[in-house]
Design a protein around this motif. Sequence first.
Motif, short mmCIF file in Angstrom:
data_model
loop_
_atom_site.label_atom_id
_atom_site.label_comp_id
_atom_site.label_asym_id
_atom_site.label_seq_id
_atom_site.Cartn_x
_atom_site.Cartn_y
_atom_site.Cartn_z
N GLU A 50 0.83 -1.21 0.00
CA GLU A 50 0.00 0.00 0.00
C GLU A 50 0.86 1.26 0.00
O GLU A 50 0.61 2.21 -0.76
N THR A 51 1.90 1.27 0.82
CA THR A 51 2.81 2.42 0.87
C THR A 51 3.54 2.57 -0.46
O THR A 51 3.67 3.67 -0.99
N GLU A 52 3.99 1.45 -1.01
CA GLU A 52 4.69 1.50 -2.30
C GLU A 52 3.78 2.08 -3.38
O GLU A 52 4.24 2.89 -4.21
N ALA A 53 2.52 1.72 -3.39
CA ALA A 53 1.58 2.25 -4.38
C ALA A 53 1.42 3.77 -4.24
O ALA A 53 1.36 4.49 -5.24
#
Length: 88
Positions: A50-53
């Motif tokens: 989620e953070t990477e997205a």
Amino acid sequence: MPVAKDEFDDLRPLSFRDPAEVLDEDKLYTIYEISRLLQGLDADADLDGETEAILLDWAIPWMLTNSEEFVFAEPRTDDEPGYYGVDV
């Protein structure tokens, strides 16, 4: 849905750094590594999906805005992403 500005305590100007300020001119990076570097993280920082997205949501427009300053290399294998670097 839009949110009122007064709901936030800290509003800052939006500014992006030049690619040469973020990337080493002698290296090529994946979009994932670039997204981390833009946030001041190590290129190999371990992030949840989620953070990477979210970081990619920032990195992709930045790369498009600065596209004339980049070079790219095709992936070495089919299961690897492409690589990008500063055009010097």
